[in-house]
Design an enzyme around this catalytic site. Structure first.
Site, short mmCIF file in Angstrom:
data_model
loop_
_atom_site.label_atom_id
_atom_site.label_comp_id
_atom_site.label_asym_id
_atom_site.label_seq_id
_atom_site.Cartn_x
_atom_site.Cartn_y
_atom_site.Cartn_z
N HIS A 161 0.84 -1.06 -0.09
CA HIS A 161 0.09 -0.14 -0.02
C HIS A 161 0.93 1.31 0.02
CE1 HIS A 161 -3.25 -2.63 2.09
NE2 HIS A 161 -3.68 -2.35 0.96
N CYS A 247 -2.92 0.05 9.93
CA CYS A 247 -3.87 -0.70 9.29
C CYS A 247 -4.70 -1.32 10.31
CB CYS A 247 -3.64 -1.95 8.55
SG CYS A 247 -2.56 -3.17 9.27
C1 CIR Z 1 -3.95 -8.12 3.11
O1 CIR Z 1 -3.12 -8.44 2.39
O2 CIR Z 1 -4.77 -7.44 2.88
C2 CIR Z 1 -3.70 -8.18 4.77
N1 CIR Z 1 -3.10 -9.36 5.02
C3 CIR Z 1 -2.75 -6.94 5.28
C4 CIR Z 1 -3.55 -5.69 5.10
C5 CIR Z 1 -2.64 -4.73 5.79
N2 CIR Z 1 -3.19 -3.30 5.59
C6 CIR Z 1 -2.86 -2.16 5.68
O3 CIR Z 1 -1.48 -2.01 6.05
N3 CIR Z 1 -3.66 -0.94 5.66
#
Ligand code: CIR
Length: 254
Positions: A161, A247
């Protein structure tokens, strides 16, 4: 400051999470839950009221609540996450967030993860990569432009991201990994670069005058400490699910 931090419990299915840039390794669920609880305590100590979105044990990435909504002072936009497995996460988030903001909803063909949206003042920088597409940027801009926000797309190729690569430390100051995002986009800001040995260290969560940072990045955190107060949290088990500090919450100023 008065802020709500919306969080969601670590689900039983976390080990089946989406992974893009990290190898799957075993996750100690007891430690993951303890780290998440400590993260919540840290936000509470910084003045946030913790509001829980109900647990979703069948949704492996549901703890990473940031990706499901974009919250600004005027409205909140419920996203359409880039990973299809994550789209059912948004329903309960909308129900909880609806108590605090008027909601808008992204719709097909848009995809957008909240982790790709970095707000710096009245500008929303939006990472275009594996999770967020052009339609996602366009729909977000359509919803938010009436409130005098500018939306700028930023290519993101080498990390999950945009906020894996750059976040805000304080007004006018960002921390950045220049290997993952073009620093020219942020040239009107003071820039602190991560220590090259800590590529994931640019993801920090600003709560008032403090930033919450992962304890795994001591060299970068020492650099940040020269300009802002840093509180570290150990999120090593959540990092195995490709999660970081921003997140695990949605911050709503109230
Ligand atoms: C994903 O791949 O969507 C999750 N395993 C990790 C998401 C992490 N999100 C973030 O850093 N905003």
């Amino acid at each position: 400051m008065r802020a709500v931090a919306m969080t969601r419990p670590v689900p039983r299915s976390l080990t089946e999470c989406e992974l893009t840039h990290v190898q799957r390794v075993p996750i100690d669920m007891t430690v993951a839950r303890a780290q998440h609880a400590e993260y919540e305590r840290t936000l509470a100590a910084l003045g946030c009221e913790i509001v829980h979105v109900p647990a979703a044990d069948e949704l492996p990435d549901s703890v990473f609540v940031e990706d499901t909504a974009i919250v600004v002072d005027e409205i909140a936009i419920i996203t359409r996450p880039g990973a299809a497995s994550r789209r059912p996460e948004t329903g309960e988030v909308a129900t909880t967030l609806g108590s605090f903001r008027q909601l808008r909803f992204l719709s097909e063909p848009a995809t957008l993860d909240g982790g790709d949206v970095l707000r710096l003042g009245r500008v929303l920088y939006v990472g275009l990569g594996t999770r967020t597409n052009d339609a996602g940027v366009q729909q977000l801009a359509d919803f938010i432009s009436p409130y005098s926000y500018d939306v700028r797309a930023v290519p993101v190729d080498d990390c999950l991201h945009l906020k894996s690569a750059v976040t805000e430390l304080a007004p006018g100051i960002v921390v950045i990994n220049p290997q993952w995002v073009n620093g020219q986009m942020f040239r009107d800001h003071a820039i602190i670069e991560v220590d090259p040995s800590e590529p994931a260290a640019a993801n920090v969560l600003r709560i008032g005058e403090t930033v919450v940072a992962a304890a795994a990045h001591p060299r970068t955190n020492a650099r940040l400490s020269s300009v802002v107060h840093v509180r570290t949290v150990d999120v090593s088990e959540l990092a195995k699910a490709e999660g970081a500090v921003t997140c695990c919450s949605l911050i709503v100023n109230v």
